[in-house]
Design a protein around this motif. Structure first.
Motif, PDB file in Angstrom:
ATOM      1  N   HIS A 112       0.804  -1.227   0.000  1.00 63.15           N
ATOM      2  CA  HIS A 112       0.000   0.000   0.000  1.00 63.15           C
ATOM      3  C   HIS A 112       0.836   1.275   0.000  1.00 63.15           C
ATOM      4  O   HIS A 112       0.541   2.215  -0.761  1.00 63.15           O
ATOM      5  CB  HIS A 112      -0.972   0.006   1.180  1.00 63.15           C
ATOM      6  N   PRO A 113       1.907   1.400   0.806  1.00 60.54           N
ATOM      7  CA  PRO A 113       2.642   2.669   0.849  1.00 60.54           C
ATOM      8  C   PRO A 113       3.624   2.885  -0.304  1.00 60.54           C
ATOM      9  O   PRO A 113       4.307   3.909  -0.323  1.00 60.54           O
ATOM     10  CB  PRO A 113       3.425   2.577   2.176  1.00 60.54           C
ATOM     11  N   GLN A 159       3.733   6.317  -2.214  1.00 59.60           N
ATOM     12  CA  GLN A 159       4.179   7.407  -1.338  1.00 59.60           C
ATOM     13  C   GLN A 159       5.665   7.278  -1.018  1.00 59.60           C
ATOM     14  O   GLN A 159       6.381   8.279  -0.924  1.00 59.60           O
ATOM     15  CB  GLN A 159       3.375   7.421  -0.039  1.00 59.60           C
ATOM     16  N   LEU A 160       6.129   6.043  -0.849  1.00 55.85           N
ATOM     17  CA  LEU A 160       7.543   5.798  -0.560  1.00 55.85           C
ATOM     18  C   LEU A 160       8.423   6.284  -1.708  1.00 55.85           C
ATOM     19  O   LEU A 160       9.428   6.980  -1.501  1.00 55.85           O
ATOM     20  CB  LEU A 160       7.758   4.301  -0.329  1.00 55.85           C
ATOM     21  N   ASN A 209      11.001  -0.600   2.320  1.00 56.87           N
ATOM     22  CA  ASN A 209       9.602  -0.722   2.722  1.00 56.87           C
ATOM     23  C   ASN A 209       9.489  -1.732   3.858  1.00 56.87           C
ATOM     24  O   ASN A 209       9.540  -2.935   3.630  1.00 56.87           O
ATOM     25  CB  ASN A 209       8.752  -1.150   1.521  1.00 56.87           C
ATOM     26  N   THR A 234       9.690   3.036   5.445  1.00 56.81           N
ATOM     27  CA  THR A 234       8.455   2.841   6.203  1.00 56.81           C
ATOM     28  C   THR A 234       8.700   1.852   7.336  1.00 56.81           C
ATOM     29  O   THR A 234       9.532   0.945   7.215  1.00 56.81           O
ATOM     30  CB  THR A 234       7.318   2.303   5.323  1.00 56.81           C
ATOM     31  N   THR A 270       2.522  10.029   9.031  1.00 54.71           N
ATOM     32  CA  THR A 270       1.793   8.794   9.307  1.00 54.71           C
ATOM     33  C   THR A 270       0.836   8.502   8.159  1.00 54.71           C
ATOM     34  O   THR A 270       0.054   9.371   7.754  1.00 54.71           O
ATOM     35  CB  THR A 270       1.002   8.899  10.622  1.00 54.71           C
ATOM     36  N   LEU A 271       0.929   7.292   7.627  1.00 56.19           N
ATOM     37  CA  LEU A 271       0.023   6.835   6.580  1.00 56.19           C
ATOM     38  C   LEU A 271      -1.021   5.924   7.213  1.00 56.19           C
ATOM     39  O   LEU A 271      -0.668   4.994   7.940  1.00 56.19           O
ATOM     40  CB  LEU A 271       0.798   6.062   5.510  1.00 56.19           C
ATOM     41  N   TRP A 291      -4.635   3.599   6.442  1.00 55.06           N
ATOM     42  CA  TRP A 291      -5.507   3.044   5.410  1.00 55.06           C
ATOM     43  C   TRP A 291      -6.228   1.817   5.946  1.00 55.06           C
ATOM     44  O   TRP A 291      -5.844   1.247   6.968  1.00 55.06           O
ATOM     45  CB  TRP A 291      -4.728   2.695   4.148  1.00 55.06           C
ATOM     46  N   LEU A 322       6.129   6.917   7.527  1.00 55.42           N
ATOM     47  CA  LEU A 322       6.970   7.139   6.349  1.00 55.42           C
ATOM     48  C   LEU A 322       7.950   8.261   6.685  1.00 55.42           C
ATOM     49  O   LEU A 322       7.544   9.390   6.962  1.00 55.42           O
ATOM     50  CB  LEU A 322       6.107   7.534   5.149  1.00 55.42           C
TER      51      LEU A 322
END
Length: 270
Positions: free
Chosen positions: A31-32, A35-36, A112, A141, A201-202, A204, A265
């Motif tokens: 998922h991240p 953004q990463l 990640n 992350t 902070t992510l 979801w 992140l």
């Protein structure tokens, strides 16, 4: 390099488990990825190191952006899947905190959730800084602590069954650990010689069937899976019963779990 007890445990935990990870937690961890890569300013021509590539999700996404990708992991079964996922990347075996690259080789380094799996996080970050060129960007992350309710579901099932951590699954040494908060993570990067560290902070919702979410631990994936494998069949069945009960509030009408998750992140530069 002296391998810590935690590092040795990590090697045992992940040995041969790439397929089981791919079928359970890999989609969550993916998922991240956008953004990463954005945080590391990865684009066309970026010389990128993807450290702890796992099944190659980050490497594949970076290749699609036109980056020149080198992807490394300590686990051979992960490398085999990564090579399939990202055939344009250079996929190599390597283990933090020692990487087989010259100083300043890369424009950007990403990891990640890799920092969750190293025995000496500060030394690992120092090594990632070393292989960055001056001005190059690092983006990482880690899982946030405390975990949101959905992220904690499996752990709550284990606690409800009364399981405790066996001696052969050692925690990170106290002197090597750090606070899993934005301030704790940015302080760790600063201590490793990186500059202008920031953290967001992510959050979801991850969706999966109960059987899919259980399949990773059932196959021994990650700490929770190793903890289950150390139990008798009867105890594992008890944990599953608690899991099914505790999962009920997260079940949607379509039969899928809706599990809130959160990750940190962080970015910095050399």
């Amino acid at each position: 390099m002296t391998t810590t007890a935690f590092d040795a445990y990590e090697r045992r935990t992940w040995a041969g488990r790439a397929e089981a990870y791919a079928g359970s937690f890999a989609r969550l961890c993916a998922h991240p990825v956008p953004q990463l890569l954005d945080a590391a300013a990865v684009g066309d021509g970026t010389r990128l190191l993807d450290v702890g590539t796992g099944t190659g999700t980050v490497a594949a996404a970076a290749c699609e952006r036109g980056a020149e990708v080198t992807a490394v992991d300590a686990e051979p079964s992960m490398l085999a899947l990564a090579a399939q996922a990202a055939p344009a990347a250079g996929v190599l075996p390597a283990t933090l905190p020692e990487l087989p690259f010259e100083d300043g080789t890369f424009d950007a380094v990403v990891g990640n959730f890799v920092l969750n799996h190293v025995g000496r996080p500060r030394q690992a970050l120092t090594e990632l800084r070393r292989v960055l060129r001056p001005g190059g960007r690092l983006a990482l992350t880690i899982w946030a602590v405390p975990a949101p309710p959905g992220q904690a579901l499996l752990g709550r099932a284990v606690e409800a069954a009364g399981l405790t951590r066996p001696a052969h699954l050692p925690p990170l040494a106290t002197e090597d650990d750090f606070t899993r908060t934005p301030d704790g993570l940015t302080a760790l990067l600063t201590a490793a010689g990186l500059h202008d560290a920031t953290c967001t902070t992510l959050a979801w919702d991850h969706r999966a069937t109960p059987d899919e979410w259980w399949s990773g631990p059932e196959a021994g994936v990650a700490f929770i899976g190793q903890l289950l494998l150390a139990q008798t069949p009867e105890t594992r069945a008890e944990v599953r019963r608690h899991f099914d009960t505790l999962a009920q509030p997260f079940l949607a009408p379509d039969g899928l779990l809706t599990l809130p998750h959160a990750a940190l992140l962080t970015t910095a530069h050399r």
